[in-house]
Design a protein around this motif. Structure first.
Motif, short mmCIF file in Angstrom:
data_model
loop_
_atom_site.label_atom_id
_atom_site.label_comp_id
_atom_site.label_asym_id
_atom_site.label_seq_id
_atom_site.Cartn_x
_atom_site.Cartn_y
_atom_site.Cartn_z
N MET A 134 2.90 1.53 -41.10
CA MET A 134 4.21 1.59 -40.43
C MET A 134 4.03 1.79 -38.94
O MET A 134 4.74 1.20 -38.13
CB MET A 134 5.05 2.71 -41.02
CG MET A 134 5.41 2.44 -42.46
SD MET A 134 6.75 3.47 -43.02
CE MET A 134 8.09 2.83 -42.06
N LEU A 135 3.07 2.64 -38.58
CA LEU A 135 2.79 2.86 -37.16
C LEU A 135 2.35 1.56 -36.50
O LEU A 135 2.82 1.20 -35.42
CB LEU A 135 1.70 3.93 -37.00
CG LEU A 135 1.21 4.17 -35.58
CD1 LEU A 135 2.34 4.68 -34.70
CD2 LEU A 135 0.06 5.16 -35.57
N SER A 137 3.03 -1.45 -37.34
CA SER A 137 4.09 -2.44 -37.23
C SER A 137 5.12 -2.04 -36.17
O SER A 137 5.90 -2.87 -35.74
CB SER A 137 4.77 -2.66 -38.58
OG SER A 137 5.45 -1.48 -38.95
N ALA A 138 5.11 -0.78 -35.74
CA ALA A 138 6.09 -0.35 -34.74
C ALA A 138 5.55 -0.47 -33.32
O ALA A 138 6.19 -0.05 -32.37
CB ALA A 138 6.53 1.09 -35.00
N THR B 157 6.40 4.16 -29.60
CA THR B 157 6.64 3.11 -30.59
C THR B 157 8.06 2.60 -30.47
O THR B 157 8.88 3.18 -29.78
CB THR B 157 6.43 3.64 -32.02
OG1 THR B 157 7.39 4.67 -32.26
CG2 THR B 157 5.04 4.18 -32.22
N ARG B 158 8.31 1.48 -31.18
CA ARG B 158 9.65 0.90 -31.13
C ARG B 158 10.67 1.82 -31.78
O ARG B 158 11.79 1.94 -31.34
CB ARG B 158 9.63 -0.46 -31.83
CG ARG B 158 10.16 -1.57 -30.95
CD ARG B 158 10.19 -2.88 -31.70
NE ARG B 158 8.87 -3.36 -32.05
CZ ARG B 158 8.48 -3.65 -33.29
NH1 ARG B 158 9.32 -3.48 -34.30
NH2 ARG B 158 7.28 -4.09 -33.53
N ALA B 159 10.26 2.49 -32.86
CA ALA B 159 11.22 3.28 -33.63
C ALA B 159 11.46 4.67 -33.01
O ALA B 159 12.41 5.34 -33.34
CB ALA B 159 10.75 3.43 -35.06
N MET B 163 9.80 7.53 -36.12
CA MET B 163 8.38 7.41 -36.44
C MET B 163 7.73 8.78 -36.68
O MET B 163 6.87 8.91 -37.54
CB MET B 163 7.69 6.71 -35.27
CG MET B 163 6.46 5.94 -35.66
SD MET B 163 6.87 4.59 -36.73
CE MET B 163 5.60 4.74 -37.93
N LEU B 167 4.89 9.86 -39.61
CA LEU B 167 3.48 10.10 -39.30
C LEU B 167 3.09 11.52 -39.65
O LEU B 167 2.00 11.79 -40.15
CB LEU B 167 3.23 9.88 -37.80
CG LEU B 167 3.46 8.49 -37.24
CD1 LEU B 167 3.22 8.51 -35.74
CD2 LEU B 167 2.53 7.50 -37.90
#
Lengths: 230, 223
Positions: A134-135, A137-138, B157-159, B163, B167
């Motif tokens: 997920m990291l 892809s972000a 990050t984008r989110a 995020m 994590l």
């Protein structure tokens, strides 16, 4: 065909044959476990797949960690490709180990799943590497993605030893195969067991070679696309 | 400037900024209190004695509130552009790590110190003993040690805010499990000396997190 491709193809064929041999051995050659109900006796044969899958999931995540550390030290993209490829294969083997374990747990423990320390820590490990993807892809910038993923990969690996040790530290219903004194398998089972372990390990390295090559190709395509302004 | 003077300066900068706005503290504290109350309603009718779930409630409230505070730690720096200034300062990158980490740790501890008496009143329990505080401190330290690195990652990050918990929680789970076990066993009246292996797990993880964070933080901050 390049020479390395020919070698890889040859190794692939050998690996395929050894996996087939290991599967046949597990079903036909290995003796029945003693003193179990018929259901459990059949389910006990997952050990020839379950243990290699579990071992490879940890090996794969170990390789991801090595790739991550090497990337941070050298900044060579190859190491990042290796790390992500190995993590992906590790997730696949984790799922295989969980699924096969679940098949055995139903007759042996009378449940598909239980929150045993070993199962809990294994699930944590699985979630860690899901978060790893997920990291990735972000993050859009490839260099930053590789760097951050490498840092996370190192943190994630802190959980692998605790998974391995969890059945030794805490009371658990999960069987312990290896301990300091003896080995939990009868003599007849051992050759088949080790054949499976070797065949699966070879299979992992073949998968890793293909997957890393794919990742490298993908990076080249991305770089070329950018050059062309595509 | 020597290393610890630089760390102290960063911590002091964060404390002063926080004293002026009280942004992080107020949102963390209110959120922690709300989670305690939400869990109270969620469990009340199904659990024979609330004492049984208090360790879980306390640790979840701390984790959620801590995540909220950690998110702010680097979002503030980045939004106002002060992160660039921090990176330009002639100090070691790991001094920035320890500065931010100690700041985050302090904020979380202050929230806990105010939250605990309230939990004690709500559930009629004693939580302000040295053993409880030690367990809480060690768990919180692990939280801040990893959380500071991941917060610096997540902010890029984008989110962003989404995020961080994704994590953070899987990496922290061993510490959380050990923390809940410790608090629970202490509430049941066991002595700290019989809980050595849970303490060991937290301490080993705290050390491991600190070492890995110290070694990797400069790569996170590389621009």
């Amino acid at each position: 065909m390049k020479r390395t491709d020919r070698i890889l193809l040859l190794l692939t064929v050998i690996s395929g044959a050894s996996i087939l041999a290991a599967a046949l051995g597990a079903f036909l050659l290995a003796p029945n476990a003693a003193g179990l109900t018929p259901d459990e006796t059949a389910a006990q044969r997952i050990i020839y797949f379950h243990v290699p899958a579990a071992w490879l999931s940890m090996l794969a995540f170990g390789v991801t960690t090595i790739g991550s550390i090497a990337y941070l030290i050298t900044s060579k993209r190859f190491w990042d490709s290796l790390a992500v490829s190995s993590a992906e294969i590790g997730i696949a083997f984790t799922l295989a180990a969980m699924a096969s374990g679940s098949l055995w747990a139903k007759p042996a423990w009378n449940t598909w799943w239980t929150w045993d320390p070993r199962l809990t820590t294994y699930t944590i490990m699985f979630l860690l590497y899901v978060a790893y993807f997920m990291l990735r892809s972000a993050l859009d910038d490839p260099a930053r993605r590789a760097r951050f993923a490498a840092v996370y990969g190192i943190f994630a690996f802190l959980s692998v030893p605790i998974t391995f040790m969890s059945i030794r530290w805490w009371r658990t219903i999960h069987p312990i195969l290896l301990d300091s004194k003896n080995f939990g398998l009868s003599r007849g089972m051992l050759p088949v067991f080790f054949l499976g372990l070797i065949a699966f390990t070879g299979f992992y390295f073949i998968l890793l070679a293909y997957r890393t090559r794919l990742e490298r190709t993908r990076e080249r395509v991305d770089a070329l696309k950018e050059q062309l302004g595509y | 400037m020597n290393f610890w003077r630089a760390v102290g300066a960063i911590v002091w900068k964060d404390i002063r900024a926080e004293l002026r706005t009280k942004d992080i503290f107020s949102s963390m504290f209110v959120f922690a209190l709300l989670s305690v109350i939400v869990f109270n309603f969620a469990f009340e009718l199904r659990v024979p004695a609330m004492k049984m779930v208090v360790p879980g409630i306390v640790w979840i409230a701390i984790s959620f509130a801590g995540t909220l505070g950690l998110n702010r730690a680097f979002v503030i720096e980045q939004d106002k552009g002060s992160l660039a200034g921090l990176l330009l300062a002639p100090v070691d990158r790991s001094a920035i790590y320890f500065g931010k980490m100690i700041g985050n740790l302090l904020f979380m501890l202050v929230v806990e110190i105010i939250l605990l008496p309230l939990v004690m009143i709500f559930y009629n329990l004693s939580l302000l003993t040295p053993a409880h505080l030690l367990a809480l401190f060690l768990g919180t330290y692990g939280f801040a040690a990893v959380g500071t690195v991941f917060s610096a990652i997540a902010v890029n990050t984008r989110a962003r805010e989404v995020m961080l918990p994704i994590l953070l929680f899987p990496v922290l789970l061993p510490v959380l499990i050990a923390g809940v076990k410790l608090t629970g066993a202490l509430l049941d009246g066991e002595a700290l000396s019989t809980l050595g292996n849970w303490l060991q797990i937290i301490i080993v993880y705290d050390i491991g997190f600190t070492v890995v964070a110290y070694l990797t933080f400069s790569y996170v901050m590389e621009e």
